[in-house]
Write a protein that holds these residues in place. Structure first.
Motif, short mmCIF file in Angstrom:
data_model
loop_
_atom_site.label_atom_id
_atom_site.label_comp_id
_atom_site.label_asym_id
_atom_site.label_seq_id
_atom_site.Cartn_x
_atom_site.Cartn_y
_atom_site.Cartn_z
N SER A 69 0.83 -1.21 0.00
CA SER A 69 0.00 0.00 0.00
C SER A 69 0.86 1.25 0.00
CB SER A 69 -0.96 0.00 1.19
OG SER A 69 -0.26 0.11 2.40
N GLU A 73 -0.13 4.12 -2.72
CA GLU A 73 -0.76 5.36 -2.26
C GLU A 73 0.09 6.58 -2.60
OE1 GLU A 73 -3.74 5.64 -0.98
OE2 GLU A 73 -4.12 3.51 -0.76
N HIS A 78 -2.97 8.47 3.52
CA HIS A 78 -3.92 7.48 3.03
C HIS A 78 -3.36 6.06 3.05
CE1 HIS A 78 -5.60 11.17 1.17
NE2 HIS A 78 -6.70 10.61 1.60
#
Length: 98
Positions: A69, A73, A78
């Motif tokens: 992630s 991102e 986030h």
């Protein structure tokens, strides 16, 4: 082989709108693409990921490993973790997944 745990959305059957969540180990060496998406889960719009693998399978994930992630991102605020915010509401994704 580099296995990591993903939580994916899997329909109960081909015609059902209800979803169940499964933990799946996916070999990172076989992931072709990983794309952030917004998807509807139990009538809520949530952040998720679209995963494609070398064998042609496609998955919708609500949780992915943190190291992946971080690469996907754009903004540090986030980053994916076990509790993702439901978009547009004060609820948290964990409430939707329970």
């Amino acid at each position: 082989m580099s296995l990591e745990k993903f939580k994916i959305v899997s329909p109960k059957d081909g015609q059902s709108v209800d979803n169940i969540f499964e933990n799946v180990l996916i070999n990172l060496d076989h992931i072709i693409s990983l794309k952030p998406i917004r998807m509807v889960v139990e009538d809520k719009l949530v952040k998720g990921f679209w995963i494609r693998t070398t064998n042609g399978k496609k998955y919708r994930a609500v949780e992915i490993p943190l190291k992946l992630s971080a690469m996907v991102e754009e903004d540090e605020s986030h980053k994916s973790n076990t509790l993702l915010s439901v978009l547009g509401e004060d609820l948290i994704q964990q409430e939707v997944l329970n």
